[in-house]
Design a protein around this motif. Structure first.
Motif, short mmCIF file in Angstrom:
data_model
loop_
_atom_site.label_atom_id
_atom_site.label_comp_id
_atom_site.label_asym_id
_atom_site.label_seq_id
_atom_site.Cartn_x
_atom_site.Cartn_y
_atom_site.Cartn_z
N THR A 70 0.83 -1.20 0.00
CA THR A 70 0.00 0.00 0.00
C THR A 70 0.86 1.25 0.00
OG1 THR A 70 -1.82 -1.10 1.18
CG2 THR A 70 -1.75 1.31 1.28
N LEU A 71 1.91 1.25 0.83
CA LEU A 71 2.81 2.40 0.90
C LEU A 71 3.53 2.59 -0.43
CD1 LEU A 71 4.09 4.69 2.43
CD2 LEU A 71 5.71 3.06 3.44
N PHE A 72 3.98 1.52 -1.04
CA PHE A 72 4.64 1.57 -2.34
C PHE A 72 3.71 2.20 -3.39
CE2 PHE A 72 5.50 -0.37 -6.50
CZ PHE A 72 6.86 -0.13 -6.66
N ARG A 73 2.46 1.77 -3.39
CA ARG A 73 1.49 2.28 -4.36
C ARG A 73 1.22 3.77 -4.15
NH1 ARG A 73 -2.75 -2.89 -4.48
NH2 ARG A 73 -1.59 -4.09 -6.06
N GLU A 74 1.23 4.20 -2.90
CA GLU A 74 1.04 5.62 -2.63
C GLU A 74 2.28 6.42 -3.03
OE1 GLU A 74 -1.74 7.07 -1.73
OE2 GLU A 74 -2.72 5.12 -1.75
N LEU A 75 3.45 5.83 -2.83
CA LEU A 75 4.69 6.51 -3.19
C LEU A 75 4.77 6.80 -4.68
CD1 LEU A 75 7.48 4.81 -1.03
CD2 LEU A 75 7.09 7.27 -1.26
N ILE A 76 4.41 5.82 -5.52
CA ILE A 76 4.56 6.00 -6.96
C ILE A 76 3.50 6.96 -7.54
CG2 ILE A 76 5.71 3.80 -7.31
CD1 ILE A 76 3.11 2.59 -8.27
N LYS A 77 2.56 7.38 -6.71
CA LYS A 77 1.61 8.39 -7.13
C LYS A 77 2.17 9.80 -6.99
CE LYS A 77 -2.49 5.71 -5.79
NZ LYS A 77 -3.65 5.66 -4.84
N VAL A 78 3.25 9.91 -6.20
CA VAL A 78 3.87 11.22 -5.98
C VAL A 78 4.61 11.64 -7.24
CG1 VAL A 78 5.57 12.50 -4.62
CG2 VAL A 78 4.09 10.82 -3.51
N ASN A 79 4.44 12.88 -7.64
CA ASN A 79 5.09 13.39 -8.83
C ASN A 79 6.61 13.26 -8.73
OD1 ASN A 79 5.39 14.73 -11.30
ND2 ASN A 79 5.58 16.73 -10.30
N GLY A 80 7.20 12.62 -9.73
CA GLY A 80 8.65 12.46 -9.75
C GLY A 80 9.15 11.20 -9.07
N VAL A 81 8.24 10.40 -8.52
CA VAL A 81 8.64 9.15 -7.85
C VAL A 81 8.11 7.96 -8.66
CG1 VAL A 81 8.49 7.74 -5.77
CG2 VAL A 81 8.62 10.23 -5.59
N GLY A 82 9.04 7.23 -9.28
CA GLY A 82 8.67 6.04 -10.03
C GLY A 82 8.91 4.80 -9.20
N PRO A 83 8.60 3.63 -9.76
CA PRO A 83 8.79 2.37 -9.01
C PRO A 83 10.23 2.16 -8.53
CG PRO A 83 7.44 2.01 -10.96
CD PRO A 83 7.96 3.41 -11.06
N LYS A 84 11.23 2.52 -9.35
CA LYS A 84 12.62 2.29 -8.96
C LYS A 84 12.99 3.14 -7.75
CE LYS A 84 17.36 2.18 -10.67
NZ LYS A 84 18.27 2.38 -11.82
N LEU A 85 12.56 4.40 -7.75
CA LEU A 85 12.86 5.27 -6.62
C LEU A 85 12.10 4.83 -5.38
CD1 LEU A 85 14.28 7.66 -5.42
CD2 LEU A 85 12.53 9.17 -6.37
N ALA A 86 10.86 4.41 -5.56
CA ALA A 86 10.07 3.92 -4.43
C ALA A 86 10.73 2.69 -3.83
CB ALA A 86 8.64 3.59 -4.88
N LEU A 87 11.29 1.83 -4.68
CA LEU A 87 12.00 0.65 -4.21
C LEU A 87 13.22 1.04 -3.39
CD1 LEU A 87 11.95 -2.55 -4.67
CD2 LEU A 87 13.77 -2.12 -6.33
N ALA A 88 13.94 2.06 -3.88
CA ALA A 88 15.13 2.54 -3.16
C ALA A 88 14.76 3.14 -1.82
CB ALA A 88 15.87 3.56 -4.02
#
Length: 204
Positions: A70-88
């Motif tokens: 859930t947190l990952f999915r919310e992170l990738i909704k933030v402008n400029g944050v893609g899956p790779k950055l969310a993973l990091a």
């Protein structure tokens, strides 16, 4: 959409794990904070997944708990944050640590994560703080400190260090920086996962 996998761990190459389910092998990218919790190779694991389809790739991201997904999915909704950055981000901080950093507006802690500059950190605080208000207050209320022990023979130390550096590079660190982070630990007998965990902890 692939939302959940249950199968045997065929290979562990941080931050990726290969899981065989019903005869099919799935390559799953996981935050290191989740990777540490995985069972040993050839044992069964259950992970919750998020499927990302791009023009050049189809990627599967995995998590041990629905809250982390859930947190990952919310992170990738933030402008400029893609899956790779969310993973990091979720590799450098546990879900609870990230929530705490956002709620306390700890910009200095967030900018230490690879790929997160001051503007991105400020955006994360502003946008995620609002998102947290719509979630259950105890969504990430528990945090477990995982202690890793080395089961790796000394002669494999160089391989462990190389794998750790490669994993850090995959998470967004520059090769020279990743190498420096691992070499500073001075733990010749540690296994790969321990080196990654300690390097990420030291970076914060």
């Amino acid at each position: 959409m692939i939302g959940r996998l249950r199968g045997n761990i065929v290979e562990k190459q941080p931050p990726m794990v290969l899981i065989e389910a019903a005869g099919v092998g799935y390559e799953v990218h996981m935050p290191m904070t989740c990777f540490y919790e995985l069972p040993e190779q050839h044992q069964e694991a259950i992970i919750f997944t998020h499927f990302v389809v791009r023009e050049d790739a189809q990627l599967l991201f995995g998590f041990n708990h629905k809250q982390e997904r859930t947190l990952f999915r919310e992170l990738i909704k933030v402008n400029g944050v893609g899956p790779k950055l969310a993973l990091a981000i979720l590799s450098g901080m546990s879900a609870q640590q990230f929530v705490t950093a956002v709620e306390k507006e700890e910009i200095a802690s967030l900018v230490k994560l690879p790929g997160v500059g001051k503007k991105t950190a400020e955006r994360l605080v502003v946008e995620m703080k609002d998102r947290f208000k719509g979630m259950h207050g105890d969504l990430f209320a528990t945090e477990t400190d995982f202690t890793l022990t080395s089961s790796q023979p000394p002669e494999a130390a160089n391989d462990a260090e190389g794998e750790a550096v490669a994993a850090l590079v995959a998470l967004g660190y520059k090769p020279q920086e990743a190498s420096r982070m691992v070499s500073k630990l001075n733990k010749p007998d540690a296994d790969c996962e321990t080196l990654i965990r300690e390097a990420l902890r030291a970076a914060l």
